[in-house]
Scaffold this motif. Structure first.
Motif, PDB file in Angstrom:
ATOM      1  N   ILE A   1       0.836  -1.204   0.000  1.00 40.67           N
ATOM      2  CA  ILE A   1       0.000   0.000   0.000  1.00 40.67           C
ATOM      3  C   ILE A   1       0.870   1.253   0.000  1.00 40.67           C
ATOM      4  N   GLU A   2       2.024   1.196   0.651  1.00 38.07           N
ATOM      5  CA  GLU A   2       2.948   2.338   0.663  1.00 38.07           C
ATOM      6  C   GLU A   2       3.496   2.608  -0.735  1.00 38.07           C
ATOM      7  N   GLU A   3       3.814   1.546  -1.482  1.00 37.77           N
ATOM      8  CA  GLU A   3       4.303   1.726  -2.851  1.00 37.77           C
ATOM      9  C   GLU A   3       3.225   2.379  -3.715  1.00 37.77           C
ATOM     10  N   ILE A   4       1.999   1.942  -3.561  1.00 38.91           N
ATOM     11  CA  ILE A   4       0.891   2.516  -4.323  1.00 38.91           C
ATOM     12  C   ILE A   4       0.671   3.973  -3.911  1.00 38.91           C
ATOM     13  N   LYS A   5       0.649   4.213  -2.617  1.00 41.80           N
ATOM     14  CA  LYS A   5       0.431   5.567  -2.100  1.00 41.80           C
ATOM     15  C   LYS A   5       1.515   6.521  -2.583  1.00 41.80           C
ATOM     16  N   ASN A   6       2.760   6.086  -2.554  1.00 48.41           N
ATOM     17  CA  ASN A   6       3.870   6.935  -2.981  1.00 48.41           C
ATOM     18  C   ASN A   6       3.888   7.183  -4.487  1.00 48.41           C
ATOM     19  N   ALA A   7       3.286   6.302  -5.256  1.00 46.28           N
ATOM     20  CA  ALA A   7       3.262   6.466  -6.707  1.00 46.28           C
ATOM     21  C   ALA A   7       2.208   7.477  -7.155  1.00 46.28           C
ATOM     22  N   MET A   8       1.194   7.716  -6.327  1.00 46.26           N
ATOM     23  CA  MET A   8       0.136   8.661  -6.662  1.00 46.26           C
ATOM     24  C   MET A   8       0.622  10.071  -6.340  1.00 46.26           C
ATOM     25  N   CYS A   9       0.200  11.050  -7.149  1.00 45.05           N
ATOM     26  CA  CYS A   9       0.672  12.412  -6.911  1.00 45.05           C
ATOM     27  C   CYS A   9      -0.493  13.389  -6.783  1.00 45.05           C
ATOM     28  N   THR A  10      -0.201  14.552  -6.218  1.00 49.29           N
ATOM     29  CA  THR A  10      -1.217  15.590  -6.028  1.00 49.29           C
ATOM     30  C   THR A  10      -1.327  16.506  -7.234  1.00 49.29           C
ATOM     31  N   HIS A  11      -0.363  16.458  -8.137  1.00 45.69           N
ATOM     32  CA  HIS A  11      -0.260  17.332  -9.299  1.00 45.69           C
ATOM     33  C   HIS A  11       0.109  18.766  -8.925  1.00 45.69           C
ATOM     34  N   ILE A  12       0.462  19.000  -7.663  1.00 43.91           N
ATOM     35  CA  ILE A  12       0.822  20.343  -7.218  1.00 43.91           C
ATOM     36  C   ILE A  12       2.311  20.415  -6.934  1.00 43.91           C
ATOM     37  N   SER A  13       2.937  21.461  -7.480  1.00 39.29           N
ATOM     38  CA  SER A  13       4.335  21.763  -7.171  1.00 39.29           C
ATOM     39  C   SER A  13       4.349  23.122  -6.482  1.00 39.29           C
ATOM     40  N   GLY A  14       5.264  23.285  -5.575  1.00 41.60           N
ATOM     41  CA  GLY A  14       5.379  24.549  -4.875  1.00 41.60           C
ATOM     42  C   GLY A  14       4.583  24.539  -3.583  1.00 41.60           C
ATOM     43  N   LYS A  15       4.501  25.712  -2.983  1.00 43.79           N
ATOM     44  CA  LYS A  15       3.833  25.865  -1.696  1.00 43.79           C
ATOM     45  C   LYS A  15       3.057  27.173  -1.729  1.00 43.79           C
ATOM     46  N   LEU A  16       1.903  27.176  -1.091  1.00 34.98           N
ATOM     47  CA  LEU A  16       1.122  28.409  -1.039  1.00 34.98           C
ATOM     48  C   LEU A  16       1.932  29.510  -0.358  1.00 34.98           C
ATOM     49  N   CYS A  17       1.934  30.687  -0.958  1.00 37.65           N
ATOM     50  CA  CYS A  17       2.583  31.837  -0.334  1.00 37.65           C
ATOM     51  C   CYS A  17       1.705  32.289   0.843  1.00 37.65           C
ATOM     52  N   PRO A  18       2.233  33.101   1.730  1.00 37.04           N
ATOM     53  CA  PRO A  18       1.437  33.530   2.890  1.00 37.04           C
ATOM     54  C   PRO A  18       0.091  34.163   2.522  1.00 37.04           C
ATOM     55  N   SER A  19       0.056  34.961   1.463  1.00 37.29           N
ATOM     56  CA  SER A  19      -1.189  35.608   1.051  1.00 37.29           C
ATOM     57  C   SER A  19      -2.214  34.582   0.566  1.00 37.29           C
ATOM     58  N   CYS A  20      -1.780  33.665  -0.285  1.00 36.52           N
ATOM     59  CA  CYS A  20      -2.689  32.618  -0.795  1.00 36.52           C
ATOM     60  C   CYS A  20      -3.104  31.670   0.323  1.00 36.52           C
ATOM     61  N   GLU A  21      -2.181  31.380   1.239  1.00 32.04           N
ATOM     62  CA  GLU A  21      -2.507  30.509   2.368  1.00 32.04           C
ATOM     63  C   GLU A  21      -3.583  31.149   3.247  1.00 32.04           C
ATOM     64  N   ASP A  22      -3.478  32.459   3.480  1.00 31.13           N
ATOM     65  CA  ASP A  22      -4.507  33.159   4.257  1.00 31.13           C
ATOM     66  C   ASP A  22      -5.869  33.064   3.584  1.00 31.13           C
ATOM     67  N   LEU A  23      -5.901  33.296   2.272  1.00 29.09           N
ATOM     68  CA  LEU A  23      -7.160  33.194   1.534  1.00 29.09           C
ATOM     69  C   LEU A  23      -7.712  31.776   1.576  1.00 29.09           C
ATOM     70  N   PHE A  24      -6.825  30.799   1.408  1.00 32.90           N
ATOM     71  CA  PHE A  24      -7.236  29.397   1.428  1.00 32.90           C
ATOM     72  C   PHE A  24      -7.837  29.035   2.790  1.00 32.90           C
ATOM     73  N   GLU A  25      -7.170  29.453   3.869  1.00 28.44           N
ATOM     74  CA  GLU A  25      -7.687  29.174   5.208  1.00 28.44           C
ATOM     75  C   GLU A  25      -9.039  29.839   5.432  1.00 28.44           C
ATOM     76  N   LYS A  26      -9.206  31.066   4.922  1.00 29.31           N
ATOM     77  CA  LYS A  26     -10.480  31.771   5.053  1.00 29.31           C
ATOM     78  C   LYS A  26     -11.595  30.987   4.355  1.00 29.31           C
ATOM     79  N   GLU A  27     -11.336  30.566   3.129  1.00 29.34           N
ATOM     80  CA  GLU A  27     -12.361  29.839   2.368  1.00 29.34           C
ATOM     81  C   GLU A  27     -12.625  28.465   2.975  1.00 29.34           C
ATOM     82  N   LEU A  28     -11.580  27.798   3.445  1.00 25.70           N
ATOM     83  CA  LEU A  28     -11.762  26.507   4.101  1.00 25.70           C
ATOM     84  C   LEU A  28     -12.575  26.687   5.385  1.00 25.70           C
ATOM     85  N   GLY A  29     -12.343  27.790   6.088  1.00 28.25           N
ATOM     86  CA  GLY A  29     -13.119  28.101   7.277  1.00 28.25           C
ATOM     87  C   GLY A  29     -14.593  28.289   6.966  1.00 28.25           C
TER      88      GLY A  29
END
Length: 132
Positions: free
Chosen positions: A67-95
């Motif tokens: 299951i670990e091999e399968i899990k590690n082979a799957m990807c999120t399709h996302i590269s990078g990390k949310l910047c502080p501004s986008c993270e704030d907006l994301f947290e607001k919308e998730l809230g």
């Protein structure tokens, strides 16, 4: 003693006035989910702090694959990390999503803590066969 989730649900119950109708709550939840998805898109298209590289999930597994091999082979399709501004907006919308989930749970007299616990139990019961 109440959990943070229960306290949040109690808070929602005390301040929710205008959107008491289940129709209002479900459309507000849908709107919140739309805004959440839009925030992700804008992080990629306007800000550029993340990149979405969507492609077919490619994997070849055998019956002996763990299951670990399968899990590690799957990807999120996302590269990078949310910047502080986008993270704030994301947290607001998730809230907002969490707020309206709590409102709907209150309308049906359900505890989000109980719902969460039951979902955790079902998922643990199915284990790797839940494949979520």
């Amino acid at each position: 003693m109440s959990t943070e989730l229960e306290a949040f649900q109690d808070f929602i119950d005390t301040i929710l006035i205008r959107n008491k109708s289940i129709l209002d709550q479900t459309t507000e939840l849908q709107d919140a989910c739309t805004h959440l998805c839009r925030t992700i898109s804008k992080a990629a298209t306007t800000c550029g702090c993340i990149t979405i590289e969507a492609h077919k999930q490619t994997y070849t597994f055998t019956e002996s694959s763990s299951i670990e091999e399968i899990k590690n082979a799957m990807c999120t399709h996302i590269s990078g990390k949310l910047c502080p501004s986008c993270e704030d907006l994301f947290e607001k919308e998730l809230g907002r999503v969490l707020f309206y989930l709590g409102a709907i749970a209150n309308t049906f007299d359900l505890s989000l803590s109980d719902v969460l616990e039951k979902e955790k139990y079902r998922t643990e019961l199915l284990g790797k066969y839940s494949l979520r």
